[in-house]
Design an enzyme around this catalytic site. Structure first.
Site, PDB file in Angstrom:
ATOM      1  N   HIS A  43       5.372   4.194  -3.679  1.00  0.00           N
ATOM      2  CA  HIS A  43       4.730   3.653  -4.876  1.00  0.00           C
ATOM      3  C   HIS A  43       3.297   3.211  -4.594  1.00  0.00           C
ATOM      4  O   HIS A  43       2.963   2.763  -3.495  1.00  0.00           O
ATOM      5  CB  HIS A  43       5.507   2.445  -5.399  1.00  0.00           C
ATOM      6  CG  HIS A  43       6.697   2.804  -6.238  1.00  0.00           C
ATOM      7  ND1 HIS A  43       6.615   3.589  -7.367  1.00  0.00           N
ATOM      8  CD2 HIS A  43       8.008   2.461  -6.118  1.00  0.00           C
ATOM      9  CE1 HIS A  43       7.821   3.715  -7.910  1.00  0.00           C
ATOM     10  NE2 HIS A  43       8.688   3.048  -7.160  1.00  0.00           N
ATOM     11  N   CYS A  57       0.710   6.933  -6.804  1.00  0.00           N
ATOM     12  CA  CYS A  57      -0.221   6.724  -7.905  1.00  0.00           C
ATOM     13  C   CYS A  57      -1.371   5.829  -7.457  1.00  0.00           C
ATOM     14  O   CYS A  57      -1.225   5.030  -6.533  1.00  0.00           O
ATOM     15  CB  CYS A  57       0.502   6.071  -9.079  1.00  0.00           C
ATOM     16  SG  CYS A  57       1.889   7.034  -9.714  1.00  0.00           S
TER      17      CYS A  57
END
Length: 341
Positions: free
Chosen positions: A90, A162
């Site tokens: 993440h 991301c």
């Protein structure tokens, strides 16, 4: 210059098992990348450190362990060496120190965020690389970490997460939102079915809530929670004053190369397994596919553009980016040797 004299890598995969943020493919990404670099790019297994949060993993990908592994690799670097850091997990975005924008961060399995702030000064021998977990108080971020590379050392970062385009601060954008025409991006989307996936991003508010649960502190500032819970192991970004951070070494020409999984306004995909297939990170898998389809050497720009094409052809709506010097744009990815092909 003798290239690739010594090749070292740190591979990190976080699936966040048994949490609401669980991903499926990040550990698979690391194992696949290990196979690629040891078989195709001649990284010796003893010079590759793997950190995953899978059950039984010897070294978990906590913030402290990731920082230590990267810094030990840099400490061992000599002219002609090739360094590689691959992260699959993440990412998030946090308010800047002056609340004038947002900063990118990666999310280790213990939520001890890394915004690029690295800490460690530990002199080691090559044989200690995979086993040593020791630290002293010297602070550098990814930009300053890259700044202290010896001359003629290549350091390539792949961040399959991301919001990863800013991990090397002030690195020049070679492929990205400013250098890729919008019409070209829109054209790529026409006629393609977009597949379902899990975004490799945790919202800032969710991270703040998680940390508040750990600290039992009521505070809107994420730095308060990180420093309270992790103490000296928290990123200097949250512990030091603006004046202290400005005392670090400033920008100079470097050999840092960042391949990020998507543009800042996009998400990187964690793809579910289908049938007997394994789950995977879309960007990591695209890079591995590139080197299965192309046997000859490829430069960094070619790798990113080919990965973009593969993602487009598979209906995955993300656009990898390249940040590096003009010279490294045309440099062979991981300094492939001619006799490798």
């Amino acid at each position: 210059m003798e290239r690739g004299k010594k090749r070292m890598a740190v591979l990190v995969g976080c699936n966040y098992l048994n949490t609401q943020n669980e991903l499926q493919g990040c550990i698979n990404d690391v194992h696949a990348m290990w196979k690629l670099i040891t078989q195709k790019f001649r990284f010796h297994p003893s010079h590759v450190q793997v950190l995953t949060d899978e059950p039984g993993s010897r070294v978990k990908p906590t913030g402290v362990n990731i920082k230590g592994a990267i810094n030990r690799m840099i400490d061992l670097a000599e002219p002609g060496d090739v360094l590689f850091f691959h992260y699959s997990g993440h990412g998030t975005r946090i308010p800047s120190r002056h609340h004038l924008g947002q900063e990118e961060a990666i999310v280790p399995c213990d939520f001890n965020l890394l915004t690029g702030d690295m800490s460690s000064k530990h002199v080691v021998h090559v044989e200690e690389f995979k086993n040593c977990i020791g630290f002293c108080e010297v602070y550098v971020d990814f930009r300053q970490l890259v700044n202290r590379l010896p001359k003629q050392v290549s350091f390539t970062i792949i961040s399959d997460s991301c919001h990863s385009g800013g991990l090397i601060d002030k690195e020049k954008e070679q492929i990205g939102p400013s250098s890729t025409p919008l019409t070209s991006i829109l054209h790529h989307h026409i006629g393609h079915h977009h597949r379902a996936y899990t975004a490799k991003s945790i919202p800032y508010e969710s991270i703040l809530q998680q940390l508040a649960t750990l600290t039992s502190i009521v505070a809107p500032d994420i730095g308060t929670h990180l420093t309270a819970y992790f103490g000296e192991d928290a990123s200097p970004r949250f512990r030091l004053s603006h004046h202290e951070l400005n005392m670090f070494e400033r920008l100079h020409p470097d050999s840092g190369i960042l391949l990020s999984g998507c543009q800042a306004n996009e998400t990187s995909a964690d793809m579910p397994g289908s049938g007997d297939g394994k789950a995977y990170g879309a960007f990591s898998h695209a890079i591995q596919t590139v080197f299965k389809e192309y046997s000859g050497p490829l430069d960094n720009r070619e790798v990113v553009m080919l990965a973009r094409r593969i993602l487009r052809d598979h209906g995955i709506d993300q656009h990898p980016c390249l940040y590096c010097s003009d010279e490294n744009t045309k440099a062979d990815f991981l300094w492939q040797c001619a006799d490798q092909y």
